[in-house]
Design a protein around this motif. Structure first.
Motif, short mmCIF file in Angstrom:
data_model
loop_
_atom_site.label_atom_id
_atom_site.label_comp_id
_atom_site.label_asym_id
_atom_site.label_seq_id
_atom_site.Cartn_x
_atom_site.Cartn_y
_atom_site.Cartn_z
N LEU A 1 121.86 78.24 -62.84
CA LEU A 1 120.88 77.87 -61.82
C LEU A 1 121.52 77.73 -60.45
N THR A 2 122.75 77.25 -60.41
CA THR A 2 123.48 77.19 -59.14
C THR A 2 123.71 78.59 -58.58
N GLU A 3 124.09 79.50 -59.45
CA GLU A 3 124.31 80.88 -59.02
C GLU A 3 123.00 81.54 -58.59
N THR A 4 121.92 81.23 -59.30
CA THR A 4 120.60 81.72 -58.90
C THR A 4 120.23 81.21 -57.52
N SER A 5 120.48 79.93 -57.29
CA SER A 5 120.18 79.36 -55.96
C SER A 5 120.97 80.06 -54.86
N ARG A 6 122.23 80.31 -55.13
CA ARG A 6 123.06 80.95 -54.09
C ARG A 6 122.58 82.35 -53.79
N LEU A 7 122.34 83.12 -54.85
CA LEU A 7 121.97 84.52 -54.63
C LEU A 7 120.56 84.67 -54.05
N ALA A 8 119.68 83.72 -54.38
CA ALA A 8 118.31 83.78 -53.88
C ALA A 8 118.17 83.09 -52.52
N GLY A 9 119.23 82.41 -52.05
CA GLY A 9 119.13 81.71 -50.77
C GLY A 9 118.18 80.56 -50.82
N MET A 10 118.20 79.83 -51.95
CA MET A 10 117.25 78.73 -52.13
C MET A 10 117.87 77.40 -51.72
N GLU A 11 117.05 76.50 -51.26
CA GLU A 11 117.47 75.12 -50.97
C GLU A 11 117.12 74.27 -52.18
#
Length: 457
Positions: A446-456
């Protein structure tokens, strides 16, 4: 790093490393973990095990800022939320498991009549027609969840299957959602001789859809991320248009979620690995197939047995693809039932029993995306003998002994050393091995998903 247009920059473990998101976003981001195939099928192979554990770990992270929800696609109802994924029937106790045999029997009859291929093609044609009709219906009357701006749909499951929801995902992207996909391996593309003939072409069609549709890729190991870069460069040289892909990776967990404390194993296993006795025997885990390289293991053990070794080889794995000669070799082997044992249907609690009582795990695979048995065995105190692949060194590190994939003599030397010593030279003890559990694995994903998707978050 960036290789041939492929960006592979995994988030630092234990840190958020989140790329700032579009400030126009006003909806709290939500990650949907697509698990359609695992929810539909009663299977427990590698991908299903990963999907089930990640989705269930996400359910346990409720209230966590990186929490996510399961998502399944229904051809009639559209996207539906999934709370948890149950254990498959195959994980029931060995004397209680069972499922209606009519499907297997019907398939066997069709194959015996020589019309199995025609039946499969007719079934695929029918599914395509039904999917098209239901897709038109869903566009006219939207049903189910409608991912929108601020949402990410992460394709965690088998998105290469017939009738997958690509059209629905593109409509979600038009509403502002992002789509990512988990890459387990590139074996059908890089090693087509290890798969059925039609699978390579199906894989290439899927890969074309992936690179034209998804917003980012997350691999199950750093080695697979490197494979993506190499494979993409190969495709460009073959005339495919270059794509700049956002690629990351995460680490799988090591627990066997089907283990129930106190559940009895079948008598043959308790006799083979009696409680309270020193570790003994070498265990192989994985379906029979050319890629798993069982023949090399048998060649090495036969060399040792000819020289009088009493070391046992325990094969745990069912019938896979293109394994007719290997199956015949196992069933007719003069050591079967003596120094060679074969269990095609172990449950998780029985596999756990074997890991905790075997002296070593042997994995001579020719290609892998991760190889879960390595971390499962090391986490339970077994030594590991692994073929010398980059991903095996990534996963096993200094806790495993490595051998070339085409030389049984080198492996036979390791087997002989196991018979005369509790440890192998230059190999760290499994007691010092530490690996993430599935909750930690889910957080990394989920951390990697956040980084790649540019999510806050």
């Amino acid at each position: 790093m960036s290789v041939s247009g492929v960006c592979t920059q995994p988030a630092a473990r234990g840190t958020s490393n989140v790329v700032p998101s579009d400030t126009s976003k006003s909806v709290r981001p939500r990650v949907w973990l697509e698990c359609t195939s695992t929810r539909r099928r009663d299977m427990n192979t590698g991908i299903q095990r990963v999907v089930r554990n990640i989705v269930n770990a996400a359910a346990e992270l409720s209230g966590d800022p990186t929490a996510a929800c399961g998502l399944s696609f229904d051809r009639r109802l559209g996207f539906q939320p999934v709370d948890r994924l149950p254990l498959p029937q195959s994980q029931l106790p060995w004397n209680e498991a069972g499922s209606p045999p009519w499907r297997r029997q019907a398939r066997a009859v069709l194959e015996s009549l020589g019309v199995g291929g025609l039946a499969r093609e007719a079934q695929r044609w029918l599914h395509r027609r039904v999917d098209h009709a239901r897709g038109v219906s869903r566009r006219l009357v939207p049903r189910g969840l409608q991912p929108t701006r601020g949402d990410v749909v992460l394709l965690l499951d088998c998105s290469w299957e017939e009738g997958f929801a690509w059209a629905d995902l593109r409509r979600a992207q038009q509403r502002g959602a992002q789509v990512g996909v988990v890459i387990y391996d590139l074996i059908p593309g890089e090693h087509p001789h290890f798969v059925e003939g039609e699978l390579r072409e199906r894989f290439l069609r899927w890969w074309r859809v992936v690179r034209e549709t998804v917003d980012f890729l997350i691999c199950i190991s750093r080695s697979v991320a490197a494979d993506v870069a190499r494979f993409e460069e190969h495709l460009v040289q073959q005339g495919w248009p270059r794509r700049k892909l956002r690629v990351g990776w995460f680490t799988l967990g090591c627990e066997l979620d089907g283990v129930v404390p106190g559940r009895a194993c079948r008598p043959e296993l308790e006799a083979l690995f009696p409680p309270g006795q020193p570790r003994a025997g070498v265990l192989m885990v994985g379906s029979l197939s050319p890629r798993k390289n069982h023949d090399l293991a048998l060649d090495a053990f036969e060399d040792c047995w000819r020289r009088g070794s009493r070391q046992r080889l325990v094969v745990a794995g069912g019938i896979g693809w293109s394994c007719g000669p290997l199956e015949k070799r196992l069933r007719s082997h003069p050591e079967l039932g003596n120094r060679l044992l074969w269990f095609p249907d172990l449950r998780d609690h029985e596999l756990d029993w074997c890991y905790r009582r075997s002296q070593a795990l042997l994995t001579p695979s020719l290609a892998e995306g991760f190889n879960l048995p390595i971390v499962e065995a090391l986490s339970r105190g077994a030594t590991v003998l692994a073929s010398d692949l980059p991903v095996h060194r990534e996963v096993g590190g200094r806790h495993a002994a490595y051998f070339p994939t085409a030389d049984p003599r080198h492996l036979a030397e390791w087997i002989d050393q196991l018979s005369s010593a509790d440890s192998l030279p230059g190999v760290l003890s499994p007691e010092s091995f530490r690996w993430p559990d599935w909750t930690e694995s889910c957080r990394q994903l989920l951390t990697e998903t956040s980084r790649l998707a540019g999510m806050e978050r």
